[in-house]
Each structure stands twice: as structure tokens, then as C-alpha cells.
Design a protein around this motif. Structure first.
Motif, mmCIF file in Angstrom:
data_model
loop_
_atom_site.group_PDB
_atom_site.id
_atom_site.type_symbol
_atom_site.label_atom_id
_atom_site.label_comp_id
_atom_site.label_asym_id
_atom_site.label_seq_id
_atom_site.Cartn_x
_atom_site.Cartn_y
_atom_site.Cartn_z
ATOM 1 N N ALA A 1 21.228 -86.753 -27.704
ATOM 2 C CA ALA A 1 18.913 -86.833 -27.636
ATOM 3 C C ALA A 1 19.401 -85.389 -28.020
ATOM 4 C CB ALA A 1 19.002 -86.731 -25.889
ATOM 5 N N GLY A 2 20.391 -84.619 -27.617
ATOM 6 C CA GLY A 2 20.563 -83.617 -28.613
ATOM 7 C C GLY A 2 20.610 -83.787 -30.326
ATOM 8 N N ALA A 3 21.365 -83.880 -30.293
ATOM 9 C CA ALA A 3 21.583 -84.314 -31.456
ATOM 10 C C ALA A 3 20.774 -84.997 -32.553
ATOM 11 C CB ALA A 3 23.016 -85.487 -32.134
ATOM 12 N N THR B 1 18.426 -82.201 -32.749
ATOM 13 C CA THR B 1 18.775 -81.443 -34.484
ATOM 14 C C THR B 1 18.386 -81.536 -35.077
ATOM 15 O OG1 THR B 1 20.048 -80.776 -32.455
ATOM 16 C CG2 THR B 1 20.199 -80.001 -34.598
ATOM 17 N N ALA B 2 18.677 -82.982 -35.052
ATOM 18 C CA ALA B 2 18.498 -83.880 -36.865
ATOM 19 C C ALA B 2 17.092 -83.885 -37.722
ATOM 20 C CB ALA B 2 19.051 -84.669 -37.150
ATOM 21 N N ALA B 3 16.425 -83.810 -36.085
ATOM 22 C CA ALA B 3 14.691 -84.096 -36.934
ATOM 23 C C ALA B 3 14.385 -83.042 -37.271
ATOM 24 C CB ALA B 3 13.998 -84.796 -35.752
ATOM 25 N N LEU B 4 14.549 -82.205 -36.619
ATOM 26 C CA LEU B 4 14.349 -80.125 -36.641
ATOM 27 C C LEU B 4 14.890 -79.603 -37.866
ATOM 28 C CD1 LEU B 4 12.863 -77.942 -35.215
ATOM 29 C CD2 LEU B 4 15.162 -76.532 -34.695
ATOM 30 N N MET B 5 16.186 -79.874 -38.412
ATOM 31 C CA MET B 5 16.417 -79.507 -39.788
ATOM 32 C C MET B 5 16.071 -79.969 -40.466
ATOM 33 S SD MET B 5 20.516 -79.263 -38.404
ATOM 34 C CE MET B 5 21.229 -78.554 -40.003
ATOM 35 N N TRP C 1 11.517 -71.532 -30.322
ATOM 36 C CA TRP C 1 11.096 -72.459 -30.387
ATOM 37 C C TRP C 1 11.649 -73.651 -31.605
ATOM 38 C CZ3 TRP C 1 7.572 -73.766 -26.680
ATOM 39 C CH2 TRP C 1 7.289 -72.284 -26.406
ATOM 40 N N ARG C 2 12.468 -72.742 -32.487
ATOM 41 C CA ARG C 2 13.978 -73.202 -33.123
ATOM 42 C C ARG C 2 14.240 -74.932 -32.534
ATOM 43 N NH1 ARG C 2 14.314 -70.015 -38.673
ATOM 44 N NH2 ARG C 2 12.173 -71.078 -39.654
ATOM 45 N N CYS D 1 15.438 -81.631 -24.957
ATOM 46 C CA CYS D 1 16.275 -82.876 -25.359
ATOM 47 C C CYS D 1 17.984 -83.008 -24.259
ATOM 48 C CB CYS D 1 15.842 -83.346 -26.663
ATOM 49 S SG CYS D 1 14.394 -84.411 -27.579
ATOM 50 N N ALA D 2 19.075 -82.408 -24.995
ATOM 51 C CA ALA D 2 20.677 -82.304 -24.623
ATOM 52 C C ALA D 2 19.514 -82.191 -23.093
ATOM 53 C CB ALA D 2 21.538 -81.429 -25.462
ATOM 54 N N LEU D 3 19.364 -81.821 -22.606
ATOM 55 C CA LEU D 3 19.316 -81.396 -20.961
ATOM 56 C C LEU D 3 18.509 -83.102 -20.295
ATOM 57 C CD1 LEU D 3 18.823 -77.928 -19.919
ATOM 58 C CD2 LEU D 3 20.286 -78.654 -19.719
ATOM 59 N N ALA D 4 17.968 -83.321 -21.298
ATOM 60 C CA ALA D 4 17.096 -84.276 -20.310
ATOM 61 C C ALA D 4 17.936 -85.504 -20.958
ATOM 62 C CB ALA D 4 15.745 -85.081 -20.968
#
Length: 159
Positions: A18-20, A23-27, A138-139, A146-149
Motif C-alpha cells: 500500500a505504501g509503495a 509512493t509511486a503515484a506521488l513520485m 503533506w508529501r 496508506c502503509a498504516l492502513a
């Protein structure tokens, strides 16, 4: 503690996945803006850092074992939450040691690991906001949450 992997792996994989994805979408979005941050790297093998880690680990191990004796699972969870704020490694290693010593079952140890992770992530986000680094917070908030969820969902399914 390889025996805990069947219980721990799904929780870690869900959190990582979930975190990855977040992160990919944000990056990808940040890369279009040309504003990807460059991390500052420090030497983690400095003697002072190693000594502080050893002291924190010893304290967390003693506290976790003591709380497990007097308060059972809830004591271990409280120790994981409290110590996870400062650093995630000591509560994780403590939970795994207590599992290997047959003082905790796999589900309790994995829950302690997840709680330490959650406490650490939320504390770091709080520090970002408190120190005025709101843009950086915020970034990283979306991938961290997402990783926590993802981990929390896998943990809930495990229980």
C-alpha cells in the motif's frame, strides 16, 4: 525468529504494498514538477548512536517483559506504542525475542510490531507538522497513511 514469518509477512507485505503504490503515484506526480527531494544521509555506525540504541533496546526489552508479566498482551501493546514513538527497532526486536522465548504468541508479537510501526509513523508526521515542515509532511503523509492502513487491514484479517 523465522517461525513468525507466516504471521508477520502478510502484515508487512500489505503495509509495504500500500505504501509503495502511494509512493509511486506521488513520485510520478512530483517528478513532473521536478521537485523530488534528496535525502540527507548520516553515518548510523557512530559509537554514540550505537550506544543509545543499545540502551533503548535494553530498556524496551525489560519493560516489555515486565509489562507482559503484569498486564499480559495489553502491557506488551502499551510498551510497543510508547517505545515505538522514539524508534521502531527496539520494540520490534523485543517482541521477536519474547516470541522466540515463548513468552508471546505470534499474533501478539505481530500486533506489537504493527503498533510500534503505527506509533512511529504518526509521531514522525506530527513532528513534521510541529516543526513547520508542512510541505514535506503533506508529501509523505499519503504513503505513510496508506502503509498504516494496509498493515492494519492485514492485521485485522489475521486476528
Amino acid at each position: 525468529a523465522p517461525g513468525i514469518l507466516p504471521t508477520l509477512a502478510p502484515v508487512l507485505a500489505a503495509a509495504l504494498g500500500a505504501g509503495a503504490v502511494a509512493t509511486a503515484a506521488l513520485m510520478r506526480r512530483l517528478d513532473r514538477d521536478g521537485s523530488l527531494p534528496v535525502p540527507v544521509v548520516r553515518n548510523p555506525t557512530e559509537l554514540g548512536t550505537a550506544f543509545r540504541f543499545a540502551m533503548l533496546y535494553a530498556g524496551v526489552l525489560v519493560l516489555s517483559a515486565w509489562l507482559a508479566e503484569i498486564a499480559g498482551e495489553r502491557g506488551v501493546y502499551a510498551a510497543a506504542l510508547a517505545s515505538g514513538i522514539a524508534d521502531i527497532d527496539p520494540p520490534v526486536i523485543s517482541a521477536l525475542n519474547l516470541y522466540v522465548g515463548a513468552r508471546l504468541n505470534a499474533t501478539v508479537a505481530v500486533t506489537a510490531v504493527a503498533l510500534a510501526f503505527g506509533a512511529n509513523v504518526l509521531f514522525k508526521l506530527g513532528v513534521f507538522f510541529w516543526l513547520g515542515e508542512r510541505r514535506a509532511a503533506w508529501r509523505v503523509m499519503l504513503p505513510m497513511l496508506c502503509a498504516l492502513a494496509g498493515g492494519a487491514l492485514a492485521l485485522a484479517l489475521l486476528r
